[in-house]
Design a protein around this motif. Structure first.
Motif, mmCIF file in Angstrom:
data_model
loop_
_atom_site.group_PDB
_atom_site.id
_atom_site.type_symbol
_atom_site.label_atom_id
_atom_site.label_comp_id
_atom_site.label_asym_id
_atom_site.label_seq_id
_atom_site.Cartn_x
_atom_site.Cartn_y
_atom_site.Cartn_z
ATOM 1 N N GLY A 79 54.857 46.304 95.149
ATOM 2 C CA GLY A 79 53.434 46.214 94.923
ATOM 3 C C GLY A 79 52.925 46.886 93.824
ATOM 4 O O GLY A 79 51.619 47.342 93.708
ATOM 5 N N VAL A 80 53.583 47.374 92.847
ATOM 6 C CA VAL A 80 53.236 48.188 91.655
ATOM 7 C C VAL A 80 53.158 47.261 90.506
ATOM 8 O O VAL A 80 54.097 46.662 90.186
ATOM 9 N N GLU A 81 51.788 47.049 89.730
ATOM 10 C CA GLU A 81 51.644 46.443 88.628
ATOM 11 C C GLU A 81 52.372 46.964 87.485
ATOM 12 O O GLU A 81 52.243 48.244 87.127
ATOM 13 N N GLU A 94 55.360 57.845 89.592
ATOM 14 C CA GLU A 94 55.837 56.920 90.371
ATOM 15 C C GLU A 94 56.740 55.901 89.869
ATOM 16 O O GLU A 94 57.728 55.478 90.128
ATOM 17 N N THR A 95 56.144 55.249 88.721
ATOM 18 C CA THR A 95 56.968 54.209 88.082
ATOM 19 C C THR A 95 58.217 54.902 87.200
ATOM 20 O O THR A 95 59.337 54.142 87.145
ATOM 21 N N VAL A 96 57.965 56.157 86.642
ATOM 22 C CA VAL A 96 59.298 56.810 86.140
ATOM 23 C C VAL A 96 60.447 56.963 87.239
ATOM 24 O O VAL A 96 61.860 56.704 86.753
ATOM 25 N N ASN A 97 60.191 57.227 88.251
ATOM 26 C CA ASN A 97 61.314 57.391 89.697
ATOM 27 C C ASN A 97 61.846 55.862 89.666
ATOM 28 O O ASN A 97 62.932 55.844 90.020
ATOM 29 N N VAL A 98 61.091 54.716 89.735
ATOM 30 C CA VAL A 98 61.396 53.531 89.901
ATOM 31 C C VAL A 98 62.515 53.055 88.665
ATOM 32 O O VAL A 98 63.375 52.480 88.697
ATOM 33 N N GLY A 156 51.834 58.124 79.442
ATOM 34 C CA GLY A 156 52.546 58.648 80.661
ATOM 35 C C GLY A 156 53.970 59.151 80.099
ATOM 36 O O GLY A 156 53.993 59.766 79.117
ATOM 37 N N LEU A 157 54.939 59.204 80.950
ATOM 38 C CA LEU A 157 56.364 59.444 80.753
ATOM 39 C C LEU A 157 57.077 58.604 80.097
ATOM 40 O O LEU A 157 58.174 58.311 80.353
ATOM 41 N N VAL A 158 56.715 58.150 78.833
ATOM 42 C CA VAL A 158 57.294 57.478 77.842
ATOM 43 C C VAL A 158 57.899 58.134 76.752
ATOM 44 O O VAL A 158 57.006 59.159 76.204
ATOM 45 N N THR A 192 61.733 63.633 83.342
ATOM 46 C CA THR A 192 62.256 62.318 83.052
ATOM 47 C C THR A 192 61.226 61.784 82.098
ATOM 48 O O THR A 192 60.090 61.419 82.526
ATOM 49 N N TYR A 193 62.023 61.089 81.241
ATOM 50 C CA TYR A 193 61.202 60.185 80.235
ATOM 51 C C TYR A 193 61.984 58.799 80.163
ATOM 52 O O TYR A 193 63.207 58.842 79.931
#
Length: 296
Positions: A79-81, A94-98, A156-158, A192-193
């Protein structure tokens, strides 16, 4: 008689490959693996066999893989866009963990299993292993109409690569292993990147002073203004095509990655069609190739 003719043709193919076998024995070739070649079963199997063959005949392949579609599917199930700015995935914690879970825990291990199942000895790595890929936050800048200075966008974490520590790759090479790298980097404080896979492949190739960098794509190479394949081009030609708008969109970061790799010491780079069975072997061992070669 027909069978004999077929056997002679096979012998001719081997003889055509002989000069390339001599030329590339003991050399490192970095391959960015992505697109249809990572999705279609026939292409996945042929890629794995190609890599194993390369290693057996004395070439040292290093694989860097993507995984954008797999990340998108996982985020959607949660459910994450997925949001993108100028082609970069906006990556919060949250996204970087995925991203790390999918790239390192799933996609990477599937590729390793494919290569090992074809008779190879692959080892999966992320950029965090042995601090293979050191990174820092990547910021996007774009012109601002309201102010004289450009607008800075935090996505973000890019990350962008600051250093590639090749010791772990050299150790694996000495042990006759095939490295398979997930494009995740480590920040100065252990964060993490998420890093573009093409970029990581180019940086790894430059750090290893690889003989070749090959980017597997879902196109047959770089096209000219008439939508015809350009078999070979140099930096001057690329700059002309960028200025005229012929090279644009998703091809821009790929040619930029190739140019940076060449500037870093890679001898030749190739953008090839990963939808063709055995495309890697065809590019290395035939005079025609299956894509666009970019040289200094």
């Amino acid at each position: 008689m027909g069978d004999l003719k077929e056997l002679v043709q096979k012998a001719d193919i081997l003889l055509e490959a002989l000069p390339y076998l001599r030329e590339f024995a003991g050399k490192t070739i970095v391959i960015k693996y992505g697109g249809a070649a990572m999705v279609q079963d026939e292409l996945k199997a042929s890629f794995a066999r190609d890599i194993v063959l390369m290693k057996f005949i004395g070439i040292d392949p290093v694989i860097v893989h993507g995984g954008g579609p797999q990340i998108n599917k996982t985020l959607a199930r949660m459910g994450v866009e997925s949001r993108f700015i100028e082609g970069h995935r906006v990556t919060d914690e949250e996204t970087v963990n995925v991203v790390e879970m999918v790239l390192v825990g799933k996609v990477n291990k599937e590729i390793v299993a494919l290569i090992n199942g074809a008779g190879g000895r692959a080892v999966g790595l992320s950029g965090k292993d042995g601090r293979l890929i050191e990174a820092e936050k990547k910021l996007i800048t774009k012109p601002s109409a309201a102010e004289n200075r450009p607008e800075i966008i935090d996505i973000g974490l890019v990350g962008k690569v600051t250093k590639v520590n090749t010791e772990v790759l050299e150790t694996l090479d000495r042990g006759n292993f095939i490295p398979v790298i997930a494009p995740v980097g480590a920040g100065a404080n252990g964060e993490t990147y998420n890093i573009n896979a093409d970029t990581v492949a180019g940086e790894v190739a430059a750090a290893l002073k690889a003989e070749k960098l090959m980017l597997l794509t879902d196109t047959n190479g770089v096209w000219d203004a008439d939508k015809k394949l350009i078999p070979s081009m140099n930096e001057k030609k690329i700059r002309e095509l960028i200025a005229s708008g012929v090279i644009a969109g998703g091809m821009l970061p790929k040619v930029d990655c190739c140019l940076k790799a060449i500037a870093g010491g890679v001898k030749k780079t190739h953008i090839i069609d990963g939808r063709v069975v055995h495309s890697v072997l065809l590019e290395i061992f035939t005079s025609q190739g299956v894509g666009t070669q970019i040289t200094a």
